[in-house]
Design a protein around this motif. Structure first.
Motif, short mmCIF file in Angstrom:
data_model
loop_
_atom_site.label_atom_id
_atom_site.label_comp_id
_atom_site.label_asym_id
_atom_site.label_seq_id
_atom_site.Cartn_x
_atom_site.Cartn_y
_atom_site.Cartn_z
N ARG A 24 1.25 -1.26 -0.24
CA ARG A 24 0.08 0.03 -0.18
C ARG A 24 0.80 1.19 0.05
O ARG A 24 2.09 1.52 0.50
CB ARG A 24 -0.63 0.22 1.19
CG ARG A 24 -1.95 -1.13 1.24
CD ARG A 24 -2.85 -0.58 2.05
NE ARG A 24 -3.83 -2.01 2.26
CZ ARG A 24 -4.84 -2.41 3.33
NH1 ARG A 24 -4.56 -1.59 4.63
NH2 ARG A 24 -5.37 -3.74 3.36
N LYS A 25 0.30 2.21 -0.34
CA LYS A 25 1.34 3.65 -0.36
C LYS A 25 1.41 4.07 0.77
O LYS A 25 0.45 4.45 1.91
CB LYS A 25 0.84 4.67 -1.02
CG LYS A 25 0.38 3.64 -2.94
CD LYS A 25 1.68 4.39 -3.44
CE LYS A 25 1.47 3.89 -5.56
NZ LYS A 25 2.58 3.67 -5.53
N PHE A 26 2.28 4.82 1.17
CA PHE A 26 2.78 5.55 2.38
C PHE A 26 3.37 6.84 2.26
O PHE A 26 3.90 6.90 1.18
CB PHE A 26 2.80 4.51 3.49
CG PHE A 26 3.87 5.36 5.01
CD1 PHE A 26 2.17 4.24 5.62
CD2 PHE A 26 3.81 6.05 5.76
CE1 PHE A 26 2.05 5.19 6.76
CE2 PHE A 26 3.94 6.21 6.73
CZ PHE A 26 3.03 5.79 7.22
N ALA A 46 13.19 6.75 9.39
CA ALA A 46 11.76 7.91 9.46
C ALA A 46 10.74 6.82 8.92
O ALA A 46 9.43 7.71 9.30
CB ALA A 46 11.78 8.68 8.46
N PHE A 47 10.63 5.82 8.41
CA PHE A 47 9.48 4.90 8.26
C PHE A 47 10.38 3.74 8.69
O PHE A 47 11.59 3.25 8.41
CB PHE A 47 9.34 5.15 6.37
CG PHE A 47 8.45 3.75 6.73
CD1 PHE A 47 6.73 3.78 7.24
CD2 PHE A 47 8.15 2.11 6.38
CE1 PHE A 47 5.64 2.56 7.36
CE2 PHE A 47 7.18 1.58 5.81
CZ PHE A 47 6.06 1.44 6.20
N ARG A 48 9.45 2.29 9.46
CA ARG A 48 9.69 0.91 9.52
C ARG A 48 8.74 -0.43 8.81
O ARG A 48 7.58 0.72 9.54
CB ARG A 48 10.37 0.31 10.61
CG ARG A 48 11.50 1.32 10.92
CD ARG A 48 11.82 1.12 12.47
NE ARG A 48 12.96 1.45 13.38
CZ ARG A 48 13.46 1.16 13.84
NH1 ARG A 48 13.70 -0.12 13.81
NH2 ARG A 48 15.07 1.95 14.03
N PRO A 49 8.69 -1.16 7.95
CA PRO A 49 7.29 -1.76 7.91
C PRO A 49 7.21 -2.31 9.11
O PRO A 49 6.78 -3.60 8.64
CB PRO A 49 8.00 -2.52 6.47
CG PRO A 49 9.56 -2.82 7.33
CD PRO A 49 9.78 -1.27 7.86
N CYS A 63 3.75 6.70 13.70
CA CYS A 63 2.80 7.44 12.80
C CYS A 63 1.09 6.97 13.44
O CYS A 63 1.38 6.98 14.25
CB CYS A 63 3.46 7.02 11.53
SG CYS A 63 5.06 6.81 11.07
N THR A 64 1.35 7.58 12.63
CA THR A 64 -0.67 7.74 12.59
C THR A 64 -1.57 7.03 12.08
O THR A 64 -2.20 7.09 11.92
CB THR A 64 -0.93 9.35 12.27
OG1 THR A 64 -0.56 8.80 10.51
CG2 THR A 64 -0.58 10.59 13.20
N PRO A 123 -4.11 9.06 8.30
CA PRO A 123 -4.58 9.43 6.29
C PRO A 123 -3.01 8.72 6.11
O PRO A 123 -2.75 9.20 5.10
CB PRO A 123 -4.14 10.25 6.84
CG PRO A 123 -3.68 10.73 7.78
CD PRO A 123 -3.62 10.09 8.79
N ASN A 124 -2.23 7.57 6.51
CA ASN A 124 -1.06 7.10 5.87
C ASN A 124 0.05 7.82 5.96
O ASN A 124 0.64 7.88 5.30
CB ASN A 124 -1.20 6.38 4.51
CG ASN A 124 -1.84 7.11 3.01
OD1 ASN A 124 -1.42 8.17 3.36
ND2 ASN A 124 -1.56 6.48 2.18
N VAL A 125 0.69 8.36 6.37
CA VAL A 125 1.69 10.20 6.59
C VAL A 125 2.19 9.56 8.28
O VAL A 125 1.55 9.26 8.77
CB VAL A 125 1.56 11.32 5.84
CG1 VAL A 125 0.14 11.37 7.35
CG2 VAL A 125 2.12 12.28 6.09
N CYS A 126 3.24 9.80 7.69
CA CYS A 126 4.25 9.93 8.83
C CYS A 126 4.58 10.91 9.12
O CYS A 126 5.72 11.62 8.19
CB CYS A 126 5.64 8.47 9.30
SG CYS A 126 6.23 8.66 10.03
#
Length: 166
Positions: free
Chosen positions: A28-30, A96-99, A108-109, A113-116
């Motif tokens: 999915r998009k992030f 900044a991002f880990r899966p 994150c949130t 809304p799929n944004v960190c």
């Protein structure tokens, strides 16, 4: 034949619900967003990268943001280096991002809304977090080096190396 398709549909739907609850939302998009809220007209130098993608260094004035979008894969890991202007002696390196589901939902949130969103302030770096209904302090700026040189932007060789550096 219609009953079999309907049963298959419900099985796939329930699997997707279980999968999204237990596992990260793969494929999915992030989005990751870095925002400059430093004081005194300080410019924020931003360099984010993964093992497969290296974004160009970006300079953000106060109130500006840098955002990138990607598809979540099982080994997706983005880290960012931030430097506080004007002399860029104070810096921080962070994931900044880990899966993983804990990072996406806990740090994150989540997927909605799929944004960190990471915000650079005078005290350090904050992340927008719905559990705390606002921003949560995550990282302090590293002390300036004795040489005054900007530290190199090298990719950590592993997640454990990244964890030990922050």
């Amino acid at each position: 034949m219609g009953k079999h398709l309907l049963c298959l549909f419900f099985i796939l739907l329930s699997f997707d619900s279980i999968n999204s609850y237990l596992m990260p939302p793969l494929f999915r998009k992030f989005n990751v967003e870095i925002v400059n809220q430093l004081e005194f007209h300080k410019i924020l130098r931003v360099h984010c990268k993964s093992k497969s993608h290296d974004f160009p260094i970006t300079y953000l004035n106060i109130g500006e943001s840098f955002q990138f979008k990607f598809t979540i894969f099982p080994k997706t890991l983005y880290w960012c280096n931030l430097w506080q202007g004007p002399n860029y002696k104070h810096y921080v390196v962070f994931a900044a991002f880990r899966p993983d589901k804990d990072f996406i939902d806990g740090t994150c949130t989540g997927m909605h809304p799929n944004v960190c969103r990471w915000t650079a302030k005078e005290e350090g770096v904050y992340v927008r977090n719905k559990k705390f209904e606002g921003e949560y302090f995550m990282y302090t700026w590293d002390a300036p080096s004795k040489t005054g040189k900007i530290p190199p932007v090298n990719a950590p060789s592993s997640e454990s190396e990244l964890d030990s550096s922050i």
